[in-house]
Scaffold this motif. Structure first.
Motif, PDB file in Angstrom:
ATOM      1  N   ASN A  32       0.861  -1.177   0.000  1.00 45.10           N
ATOM      2  CA  ASN A  32       0.000   0.000   0.000  1.00 45.10           C
ATOM      3  C   ASN A  32       0.900   1.230   0.000  1.00 45.10           C
ATOM      4  O   ASN A  32       1.666   1.454  -0.928  1.00 45.10           O
ATOM      5  CB  ASN A  32      -0.953  -0.065   1.183  1.00 45.10           C
ATOM      6  CG  ASN A  32      -2.060   0.957   1.086  1.00 45.10           C
ATOM      7  OD1 ASN A  32      -2.304   1.529   0.028  1.00 45.10           O
ATOM      8  ND2 ASN A  32      -2.741   1.205   2.189  1.00 45.10           N
ATOM      9  N   ALA A  33       0.837   2.026   1.022  1.00 50.61           N
ATOM     10  CA  ALA A  33       1.661   3.234   1.069  1.00 50.61           C
ATOM     11  C   ALA A  33       3.110   2.898   1.414  1.00 50.61           C
ATOM     12  O   ALA A  33       3.389   1.929   2.116  1.00 50.61           O
ATOM     13  CB  ALA A  33       1.110   4.212   2.097  1.00 50.61           C
ATOM     14  N   MET A  34       4.021   3.703   0.878  1.00 48.31           N
ATOM     15  CA  MET A  34       5.436   3.642   1.234  1.00 48.31           C
ATOM     16  C   MET A  34       5.867   5.049   1.619  1.00 48.31           C
ATOM     17  O   MET A  34       5.295   6.038   1.129  1.00 48.31           O
ATOM     18  CB  MET A  34       6.284   3.118   0.078  1.00 48.31           C
ATOM     19  CG  MET A  34       5.860   1.759  -0.439  1.00 48.31           C
ATOM     20  SD  MET A  34       6.947   1.118  -1.727  1.00 48.31           S
ATOM     21  CE  MET A  34       8.299   0.453  -0.739  1.00 48.31           C
ATOM     22  N   ILE A  51       4.005   8.033  -0.260  1.00 49.23           N
ATOM     23  CA  ILE A  51       3.420   7.865  -1.593  1.00 49.23           C
ATOM     24  C   ILE A  51       2.521   6.640  -1.575  1.00 49.23           C
ATOM     25  O   ILE A  51       2.892   5.587  -1.035  1.00 49.23           O
ATOM     26  CB  ILE A  51       4.525   7.753  -2.659  1.00 49.23           C
ATOM     27  CG1 ILE A  51       3.919   7.680  -4.066  1.00 49.23           C
ATOM     28  CG2 ILE A  51       5.476   6.594  -2.384  1.00 49.23           C
ATOM     29  CD1 ILE A  51       4.956   7.868  -5.182  1.00 49.23           C
ATOM     30  N   THR A  52       1.327   6.780  -2.144  1.00 47.64           N
ATOM     31  CA  THR A  52       0.395   5.667  -2.195  1.00 47.64           C
ATOM     32  C   THR A  52       0.728   4.760  -3.388  1.00 47.64           C
ATOM     33  O   THR A  52       1.574   5.083  -4.226  1.00 47.64           O
ATOM     34  CB  THR A  52      -1.041   6.179  -2.342  1.00 47.64           C
ATOM     35  OG1 THR A  52      -1.157   6.888  -3.590  1.00 47.64           O
ATOM     36  CG2 THR A  52      -1.417   7.119  -1.203  1.00 47.64           C
ATOM     37  N   SER A  53       0.030   3.645  -3.460  1.00 46.47           N
ATOM     38  CA  SER A  53       0.291   2.691  -4.539  1.00 46.47           C
ATOM     39  C   SER A  53      -0.059   3.265  -5.910  1.00 46.47           C
ATOM     40  O   SER A  53       0.493   2.833  -6.928  1.00 46.47           O
ATOM     41  CB  SER A  53      -0.488   1.394  -4.306  1.00 46.47           C
ATOM     42  OG  SER A  53      -1.877   1.670  -4.192  1.00 46.47           O
ATOM     43  N   ASP A  54      -0.959   4.238  -5.945  1.00 41.64           N
ATOM     44  CA  ASP A  54      -1.322   4.858  -7.221  1.00 41.64           C
ATOM     45  C   ASP A  54      -0.619   6.195  -7.443  1.00 41.64           C
ATOM     46  O   ASP A  54      -0.990   6.955  -8.337  1.00 41.64           O
ATOM     47  CB  ASP A  54      -2.834   5.031  -7.343  1.00 41.64           C
ATOM     48  CG  ASP A  54      -3.424   5.886  -6.237  1.00 41.64           C
ATOM     49  OD1 ASP A  54      -4.637   6.143  -6.270  1.00 41.64           O
ATOM     50  OD2 ASP A  54      -2.672   6.295  -5.336  1.00 41.64           O
ATOM     51  N   TYR A  93      17.634   8.213   8.082  1.00 41.95           N
ATOM     52  CA  TYR A  93      16.427   8.157   7.272  1.00 41.95           C
ATOM     53  C   TYR A  93      15.933   6.715   7.215  1.00 41.95           C
ATOM     54  O   TYR A  93      16.688   5.795   6.881  1.00 41.95           O
ATOM     55  CB  TYR A  93      16.707   8.693   5.867  1.00 41.95           C
ATOM     56  CG  TYR A  93      16.797  10.198   5.832  1.00 41.95           C
ATOM     57  CD1 TYR A  93      17.884  10.855   6.419  1.00 41.95           C
ATOM     58  CD2 TYR A  93      15.798  10.968   5.255  1.00 41.95           C
ATOM     59  CE1 TYR A  93      17.965  12.246   6.419  1.00 41.95           C
ATOM     60  CE2 TYR A  93      15.874  12.357   5.240  1.00 41.95           C
ATOM     61  CZ  TYR A  93      16.954  12.984   5.829  1.00 41.95           C
ATOM     62  OH  TYR A  93      17.021  14.370   5.825  1.00 41.95           O
ATOM     63  N   TYR A  94      14.658   6.543   7.538  1.00 40.33           N
ATOM     64  CA  TYR A  94      14.050   5.225   7.591  1.00 40.33           C
ATOM     65  C   TYR A  94      12.969   5.087   6.517  1.00 40.33           C
ATOM     66  O   TYR A  94      12.169   6.003   6.298  1.00 40.33           O
ATOM     67  CB  TYR A  94      13.399   4.988   8.951  1.00 40.33           C
ATOM     68  CG  TYR A  94      14.350   4.974  10.111  1.00 40.33           C
ATOM     69  CD1 TYR A  94      14.645   6.133  10.818  1.00 40.33           C
ATOM     70  CD2 TYR A  94      14.953   3.783  10.521  1.00 40.33           C
ATOM     71  CE1 TYR A  94      15.518   6.118  11.898  1.00 40.33           C
ATOM     72  CE2 TYR A  94      15.821   3.762  11.601  1.00 40.33           C
ATOM     73  CZ  TYR A  94      16.100   4.928  12.275  1.00 40.33           C
ATOM     74  OH  TYR A  94      16.962   4.900  13.344  1.00 40.33           O
ATOM     75  N   CYS A  95      12.948   3.929   5.917  1.00 40.28           N
ATOM     76  CA  CYS A  95      11.902   3.580   4.961  1.00 40.28           C
ATOM     77  C   CYS A  95      10.779   2.856   5.704  1.00 40.28           C
ATOM     78  O   CYS A  95      11.027   2.104   6.660  1.00 40.28           O
ATOM     79  CB  CYS A  95      12.517   2.674   3.895  1.00 40.28           C
ATOM     80  SG  CYS A  95      11.363   2.082   2.659  1.00 40.28           S
ATOM     81  N   ASN A  96       9.570   3.081   5.250  1.00 40.18           N
ATOM     82  CA  ASN A  96       8.400   2.463   5.867  1.00 40.18           C
ATOM     83  C   ASN A  96       7.458   2.003   4.766  1.00 40.18           C
ATOM     84  O   ASN A  96       7.315   2.686   3.742  1.00 40.18           O
ATOM     85  CB  ASN A  96       7.712   3.484   6.778  1.00 40.18           C
ATOM     86  CG  ASN A  96       6.379   3.010   7.305  1.00 40.18           C
ATOM     87  OD1 ASN A  96       5.354   3.158   6.649  1.00 40.18           O
ATOM     88  ND2 ASN A  96       6.391   2.451   8.488  1.00 40.18           N
ATOM     89  N   ALA A  97       6.806   0.854   4.964  1.00 40.45           N
ATOM     90  CA  ALA A  97       5.858   0.368   3.965  1.00 40.45           C
ATOM     91  C   ALA A  97       4.755  -0.435   4.625  1.00 40.45           C
ATOM     92  O   ALA A  97       4.969  -1.092   5.652  1.00 40.45           O
ATOM     93  CB  ALA A  97       6.572  -0.491   2.928  1.00 40.45           C
ATOM     94  N   VAL A 111       6.049  -2.219   8.066  1.00 35.69           N
ATOM     95  CA  VAL A 111       7.429  -2.696   8.074  1.00 35.69           C
ATOM     96  C   VAL A 111       8.378  -1.502   7.996  1.00 35.69           C
ATOM     97  O   VAL A 111       8.120  -0.548   7.251  1.00 35.69           O
ATOM     98  CB  VAL A 111       7.686  -3.654   6.888  1.00 35.69           C
ATOM     99  CG1 VAL A 111       9.109  -4.205   6.950  1.00 35.69           C
ATOM    100  CG2 VAL A 111       6.679  -4.792   6.885  1.00 35.69           C
ATOM    101  N   TRP A 112       9.465  -1.583   8.761  1.00 35.78           N
ATOM    102  CA  TRP A 112      10.473  -0.523   8.783  1.00 35.78           C
ATOM    103  C   TRP A 112      11.819  -1.068   8.305  1.00 35.78           C
ATOM    104  O   TRP A 112      12.169  -2.224   8.572  1.00 35.78           O
ATOM    105  CB  TRP A 112      10.652   0.021  10.199  1.00 35.78           C
ATOM    106  CG  TRP A 112       9.487   0.819  10.698  1.00 35.78           C
ATOM    107  CD1 TRP A 112       8.405   0.359  11.384  1.00 35.78           C
ATOM    108  CD2 TRP A 112       9.302   2.230  10.555  1.00 35.78           C
ATOM    109  NE1 TRP A 112       7.550   1.395  11.662  1.00 35.78           N
ATOM    110  CE2 TRP A 112       8.072   2.561  11.170  1.00 35.78           C
ATOM    111  CE3 TRP A 112      10.040   3.253   9.952  1.00 35.78           C
ATOM    112  CZ2 TRP A 112       7.572   3.862  11.204  1.00 35.78           C
ATOM    113  CZ3 TRP A 112       9.548   4.554   9.996  1.00 35.78           C
ATOM    114  CH2 TRP A 112       8.330   4.843  10.606  1.00 35.78           C
ATOM    115  N   GLY A 113      12.567  -0.212   7.633  1.00 36.73           N
ATOM    116  CA  GLY A 113      13.938  -0.533   7.302  1.00 36.73           C
ATOM    117  C   GLY A 113      14.858  -0.248   8.471  1.00 36.73           C
ATOM    118  O   GLY A 113      14.432   0.258   9.503  1.00 36.73           O
TER     119      GLY A 113
END
Length: 122
Positions: A32-34, A51-54, A93-97, A111-113
């Motif tokens: 879904n969102a990232m 950012i959303t999936s679309d 800086y962390y990525c999230n999804a 989920v986190w990086g």
């Protein structure tokens, strides 16, 4: 098992640019969102952009016009292009999804990086 792996951090001079990448891997049915978050020493973690999936994007006011978030759904990867960097942008800086791991599971896991260090200094 699902994981996010960030790359692209480092040391850059004020006014410089960096591009962060975050790739999701493992058991992924859909994402879904990232997004990207950051945490500076002694401060709370804050949203940078999402950012959303679309492809709809959202930015923190302080990053608008300098940072650009994008994603490649085929590669399960999100990017953060950072321009005109300032010393105040120094942070991890962390990525999230939000990841759905199976077609028979309706919920999304957050989920986190592990984080990547960005240091802006002359």
């Amino acid at each position: 098992q699902v994981q996010l792996v960030e790359s692209g951090g480092g040391l850059v001079q004020p006014g410089g640019s960096l591009r962060l990448s975050c790739a999701a891997s493992g058991s992924i049915f859909s994402i879904n969102a990232m997004g990207w978050y950051r945490q500076a020493p002694g401060k709370e973690r804050e949203l940078v952009a999402s950012i959303t999936s679309d492809g709809r994007t959202n930015y923190s006011d302080s990053m608008k016009g300098r940072f650009t978030i994008s994603r490649d759904n085929a590669k399960n990867t999100v990017y953060l292009q950072m321009n005109s960097l300032k010393p105040d942008d120094t942070a991890v800086y962390y990525c999230n999804a939000e990841i759905r791991t199976s077609s028979w599971l309706s919920r999304y896991l957050e989920v986190w990086g592990q984080g990547t260090q960005v240091t802006v200094s002359s």
